[in-house]
Structure formats: structure tokens, C-alpha cells
Design a protein around this motif. Structure first.
Motif, PDB file in Angstrom:
ATOM      1  N   VAL A   1     -13.669  54.117   5.064  1.00 51.52           N
ATOM      2  CA  VAL A   1     -15.087  54.219   4.693  1.00 51.52           C
ATOM      3  C   VAL A   1     -15.313  53.559   3.344  1.00 51.52           C
ATOM      4  O   VAL A   1     -16.252  52.773   3.161  1.00 51.52           O
ATOM      5  N   ARG A   2     -14.441  53.842   2.389  1.00 50.50           N
ATOM      6  CA  ARG A   2     -14.581  53.223   1.061  1.00 50.50           C
ATOM      7  C   ARG A   2     -14.460  51.705   1.151  1.00 50.50           C
ATOM      8  O   ARG A   2     -15.196  50.971   0.486  1.00 50.50           O
ATOM      9  N   GLN A   3     -13.552  51.229   1.986  1.00 48.53           N
ATOM     10  CA  GLN A   3     -13.421  49.785   2.156  1.00 48.53           C
ATOM     11  C   GLN A   3     -14.699  49.192   2.752  1.00 48.53           C
ATOM     12  O   GLN A   3     -15.127  48.102   2.364  1.00 48.53           O
TER      13      GLN A   3
ATOM     14  N   VAL B   1     -17.929  57.979  12.695  1.00 51.66           N
ATOM     15  CA  VAL B   1     -17.765  56.560  13.053  1.00 51.66           C
ATOM     16  C   VAL B   1     -18.397  55.649  11.999  1.00 51.66           C
ATOM     17  O   VAL B   1     -19.374  54.946  12.244  1.00 51.66           O
ATOM     18  N   GLN B   2     -17.828  55.669  10.832  1.00 54.89           N
ATOM     19  CA  GLN B   2     -18.278  54.801   9.746  1.00 54.89           C
ATOM     20  C   GLN B   2     -17.061  54.208   9.053  1.00 54.89           C
ATOM     21  O   GLN B   2     -16.065  54.902   8.829  1.00 54.89           O
ATOM     22  N   GLY B   3     -17.157  52.923   8.752  1.00 53.69           N
ATOM     23  CA  GLY B   3     -16.049  52.264   8.080  1.00 53.69           C
ATOM     24  C   GLY B   3     -16.275  50.771   8.029  1.00 53.69           C
ATOM     25  O   GLY B   3     -17.412  50.303   8.091  1.00 53.69           O
ATOM     26  N   ARG B   4     -15.189  50.027   7.924  1.00 53.26           N
ATOM     27  CA  ARG B   4     -15.314  48.569   7.797  1.00 53.26           C
ATOM     28  C   ARG B   4     -15.343  47.917   9.171  1.00 53.26           C
ATOM     29  O   ARG B   4     -14.462  48.103   9.993  1.00 53.26           O
ATOM     30  N   GLY B   5     -16.405  47.161   9.413  1.00 50.10           N
ATOM     31  CA  GLY B   5     -16.502  46.348  10.604  1.00 50.10           C
ATOM     32  C   GLY B   5     -16.044  44.933  10.312  1.00 50.10           C
ATOM     33  O   GLY B   5     -16.267  44.400   9.215  1.00 50.10           O
ATOM     34  N   VAL B   6     -15.386  44.311  11.294  1.00 51.45           N
ATOM     35  CA  VAL B   6     -14.928  42.925  11.174  1.00 51.45           C
ATOM     36  C   VAL B   6     -15.396  42.184  12.424  1.00 51.45           C
ATOM     37  O   VAL B   6     -15.026  42.548  13.545  1.00 51.45           O
ATOM     38  N   LEU B   7     -16.218  41.158  12.226  1.00 49.51           N
ATOM     39  CA  LEU B   7     -16.773  40.426  13.360  1.00 49.51           C
ATOM     40  C   LEU B   7     -16.007  39.133  13.605  1.00 49.51           C
ATOM     41  O   LEU B   7     -15.740  38.360  12.676  1.00 49.51           O
ATOM     42  N   ILE B   8     -15.653  38.904  14.869  1.00 49.50           N
ATOM     43  CA  ILE B   8     -15.029  37.652  15.304  1.00 49.50           C
ATOM     44  C   ILE B   8     -16.087  36.876  16.086  1.00 49.50           C
ATOM     45  O   ILE B   8     -16.549  37.339  17.131  1.00 49.50           O
ATOM     46  N   ASP B   9     -16.463  35.708  15.595  1.00 50.46           N
ATOM     47  CA  ASP B   9     -17.598  34.956  16.128  1.00 50.46           C
ATOM     48  C   ASP B   9     -17.122  33.975  17.197  1.00 50.46           C
ATOM     49  O   ASP B   9     -16.943  32.776  16.944  1.00 50.46           O
ATOM     50  N   ILE B  10     -16.950  34.467  18.403  1.00 52.37           N
ATOM     51  CA  ILE B  10     -16.448  33.636  19.497  1.00 52.37           C
ATOM     52  C   ILE B  10     -17.461  32.579  19.911  1.00 52.37           C
ATOM     53  O   ILE B  10     -17.115  31.423  20.173  1.00 52.37           O
TER      54      ILE B  10
ATOM     55  N   GLN C   1     -23.298  33.082   5.618  1.00 47.16           N
ATOM     56  CA  GLN C   1     -22.728  33.547   4.344  1.00 47.16           C
ATOM     57  C   GLN C   1     -21.212  33.365   4.283  1.00 47.16           C
ATOM     58  O   GLN C   1     -20.589  33.744   3.286  1.00 47.16           O
ATOM     59  N   ASN C   2     -20.634  32.817   5.357  1.00 45.69           N
ATOM     60  CA  ASN C   2     -19.175  32.635   5.418  1.00 45.69           C
ATOM     61  C   ASN C   2     -18.446  33.960   5.214  1.00 45.69           C
ATOM     62  O   ASN C   2     -17.461  34.049   4.484  1.00 45.69           O
ATOM     63  N   ARG C   3     -18.957  34.986   5.896  1.00 46.81           N
ATOM     64  CA  ARG C   3     -18.377  36.324   5.814  1.00 46.81           C
ATOM     65  C   ARG C   3     -18.046  36.836   7.216  1.00 46.81           C
ATOM     66  O   ARG C   3     -18.568  36.347   8.212  1.00 46.81           O
ATOM     67  N   SER C   4     -17.220  37.860   7.273  1.00 50.56           N
ATOM     68  CA  SER C   4     -16.915  38.511   8.550  1.00 50.56           C
ATOM     69  C   SER C   4     -16.879  40.028   8.439  1.00 50.56           C
ATOM     70  O   SER C   4     -16.800  40.720   9.459  1.00 50.56           O
ATOM     71  N   ARG C   5     -16.963  40.576   7.224  1.00 49.49           N
ATOM     72  CA  ARG C   5     -16.802  42.016   7.028  1.00 49.49           C
ATOM     73  C   ARG C   5     -18.091  42.661   6.533  1.00 49.49           C
ATOM     74  O   ARG C   5     -18.896  42.028   5.847  1.00 49.49           O
ATOM     75  N   PHE C   6     -18.256  43.956   6.838  1.00 49.89           N
ATOM     76  CA  PHE C   6     -19.473  44.684   6.486  1.00 49.89           C
ATOM     77  C   PHE C   6     -19.216  46.170   6.697  1.00 49.89           C
ATOM     78  O   PHE C   6     -18.166  46.566   7.237  1.00 49.89           O
ATOM     79  N   LEU C   7     -20.145  46.983   6.283  1.00 46.46           N
ATOM     80  CA  LEU C   7     -20.096  48.421   6.544  1.00 46.46           C
ATOM     81  C   LEU C   7     -20.742  48.691   7.896  1.00 46.46           C
ATOM     82  O   LEU C   7     -21.872  48.275   8.151  1.00 46.46           O
TER      83      LEU C   7
END
Length: 346
Positions: free
Chosen positions: A34-36, A176-185, A318-324
């Protein structure tokens, strides 16, 4: 040794989180995760990751699931909707509307619980397979089905299901809260139906510098729900069956990556993460191998039909893949799946 089983499926996590565990790998979604996730918030912008829950429309995607049906509650024999309380007391100016809904829990944006997929497996070592679910919970005893068929419509014929174990409420209680990581297929492979295996997925992740760590929630963007939204509840069956990428559930290296990555949940914007309509090989023993691997063996909840397109385009720019990511299901005891209205905060 768990008293419910002597044998556990090869490569499974049965017992790893405790003899009576009902949460599976979402146990890895710790306070540190969650902190991450919170540290990924830079602008405070938010994205709703749910389709409207009356999408995709009709029953072409899954004929067993139907769109929501709306009802007014009753008051004094009348519909309790636009109901003036002056009918009860002429002094009153209040007007009341109150409704209910008959909802297929997995019609639209959804979570699969760990009792969504089980298997016939010889868990007790007596030489005969029995119906079991993640961590050895038993079909019929712990995941109870209806005992009889009732008269009435398809919506009421088989009442009485009760997941006494592994119901979606176990997931809800974790928040169900924490770091999401998106893979942009979609960014790399477009919107043609392509079976994505381990090699392609690793190439995409390497190209976009996507890193998945233990406990991360992984999301796969294929643009399938964007296609659904654009059809405006008038879906075309051929498009539903052939649009956008799916994971190749029969790629053993891909399944091993899911195991080894330590991801806590796996989410996609398509129907099933893998392809439920893929032809069965002659030597097949499971219908949906990725579901079998994730839900039955690993205890990994699957999210399906999430609306990821707007978030993916923003992250891409934004050239990012991570979020809350915040994505609890309904805290509805005893059910196999749940609608969700997930929120990504960037």
C-alpha cells in the motif's frame, strides 16, 4: 499436513498461507505494498476502471449472463418510485424513489473469487478425484450448490448457492489497495486477436521498462473494453470473438512467470484474460488453463473486463506504468464473483 488434503496440485500454493487460508496470493498485498502504491501518486488524477455495469449489452459475450434488471421496491401496493408521501399523509411534500436490481455478478467489470474455478483432483490420496477448490476446500461441503430446481424463470430456477468458504467477501476484507502495474499490450500489438505468450509479453515489458515485483497488482491493456464501449451496448458477435489480444493460457513459460513474478492479482480488460473460445488441444485436461493455474492452484484472483484504455493512454504519454490501485469487490458473503468499480490514482 492439511486435514482436507494429503496431495496438493504440483506447483500450487496450497497451505503456503495457512491451513485454512481463503485469500490466496492477495496475502502478498501487504501494508508495504500500500505504501509503495501511495508513493506512485504524483498528480492526484484519478481514473475509473469500470465499464458501466450494463455493458457490454445483450448476451452475446456469455449467453448465461444477462444485463442488470431494475425494479422499484413496493410501498403500500404501489411502486415506491416517484412516490409522493402525501398519498400517506397530505401534509408531506417528500417524494421517495427506491429501487433494486437483479444482477449477474460477472456480467461486466468483475473479480473472480477463488471458488469460481475448481477441479476434479485426488486431494485425499484415495485414488479417486473429488471436486475441490483452492487450498482443498470441497465442492458440496464448503462451496454448496442448489439442492433442487425451483419453478420459475431462468433467474430463479437454481437458488440456494452458498460459498461458505472462498467467497468474494474474503477478498473484500483485504480492501484490495496497493501498487498497480500496467502492461500496455495494445501499444505494441494493436487490436487484432493475438495469442500473447511469454516471449511477447517479456518483449513488451522490456521495451516499456515495466518491472513487476512481489505483491504488485498486474493489469493488461488490450483495448477490448474500449471496443465494447464504442459499440454502445449493441455488440457484434464476430467482433467480440476476434478483437484484441489475449494471453496464451497454454504457454507453460507464461504460467511459470505468473508463479515466479509473485504478482498478487492478475487483471485484464478483455473477456477472460485468456481466450475461453480457444479450441481444445487433443491432449487437453483443463478448459481454461490460465484460470486453472491462477485460481485453483495459486490462489490468484482474476479481474476481467476492466476499462483500462484512458489510464493506459495517460500512462503511455507520461512514460509510466505504475500507480495506486484501489479495487475492492462487493463485501457480499457466499458469492463466486463480484462487480467492481476500481480506481487508479496517478
Amino acid at each position: 499436513m492439511n486435514k482436507r488434503w494429503k496431495n496438493r496440485p504440483e506447483g500450487s500454493t496450497w497451505g503456503d498461507f495457512g491451513a485454512d487460508d481463503e485469500k490466496g496470493r492477495i496475502n502478498l498485498l501487504t501494508a508495504e505494498k500500500v505504501r509503495q502504491g501511495v508513493t506512485e501518486v504524483q498528480t492526484g488524477e484519478t481514473f475509473c476502471l469500470s465499464l458501466p455495469l450494463d455493458y457490454p449489452g445483450k448476451r452475446l459475450l456469455n449467453p448465461r449472463r444477462f444485463p442488470p434488471r431494475h425494479f422499484a421496491t413496493a410501498r403500500g401496493g404501489l411502486a415506491n418510485f416517484n412516490f409522493p408521501l402525501s398519498l400517506n399523509d397530505e401534509r408531506l411534500v417528500d417524494v421517495i424513489s427506491d429501487d433494486s436490481v437483479l444482477l449477474c455478478l460477472q456480467y461486466s467489470t468483475q473479480w473472480d473469487s477463488l471458488c469460481h474455478i475448481g477441479a476434479r483432483f485426488d486431494a485425499d490420496g484415495d485414488g479417486e478425484a473429488e471436486i475441490v477448490y483452492y487450498n482443498g476446500w470441497r465442492g458440496g461441503e464448503h462451496i454448496a450448490g442448489p439442492t433442487s430446481e425451483q419453478p420459475g424463470s431462468e433467474h430463479t430456477r437454481f437458488e440456494g448457492t452458498d460459498a461458505k468458504r472462498l467467497g468474494i467477501e474474503n477478498m473484500a476484507e483485504t480492501c484490495v489497495q496497493g501498487r498497480g502495474v500496467l502492461i500496455d499490450i495494445e501499444k505494441h500489438l494493436g487490436r487484432e486477436r493475438t495469442y500473447v505468450g511469454y516471449d511477447q509479453l517479456m518483449q513488451i515489458m522490456e521495451a516499456d521498462k515495466v518491472i513487476v515485483e512481489k505483491g504488485d497488482m498486474v493489469l493488461l491493456h488490450t483495448a477490448f473494453t474500449k471496443v465494447i464501449m464504442d459499440m454502445n451496448k449493441e455488440p457484434d458477435e464476430d467482433t467480440l470473438l476476434h478483437a484484441c489480444c489475449v494471453l496464451d493460457g497454454r504457454d507453460e513459460r507464461l504460467l511459470n512467470w505468473i508463479t515466479d513474478s509473485g504478482l498478487s492479482v492478475l487483471i485484464a480488460d478483455n473477456y477472460g484474460v485468456e481466450d475461453p473460445h480457444a479450441p481444445l488441444p487433443d491432449d487437453a485436461t483443463v478448459f481454461m488453463p490460465l484460470h486453472h493455474h491462477c485460481i485453483f492452484k495459486l490462489g490468484v484472483h482474476l479481474g476481467e473486463l476492466w476499462y483500462l484504455h484512458d489510464l493506459a493512454l495517460w500512462l503511455r504519454a507520461q512514460n509510466r506504468s505504475r500507480f495506486l490501485l484501489t479495487a475492492p469487490p462487493l463485501r457480499l458473503p457466499g458469492v463466486v464473483g463480484s462487480p467492481a468499480t476500481p480506481v487508479a490514482t496517478v
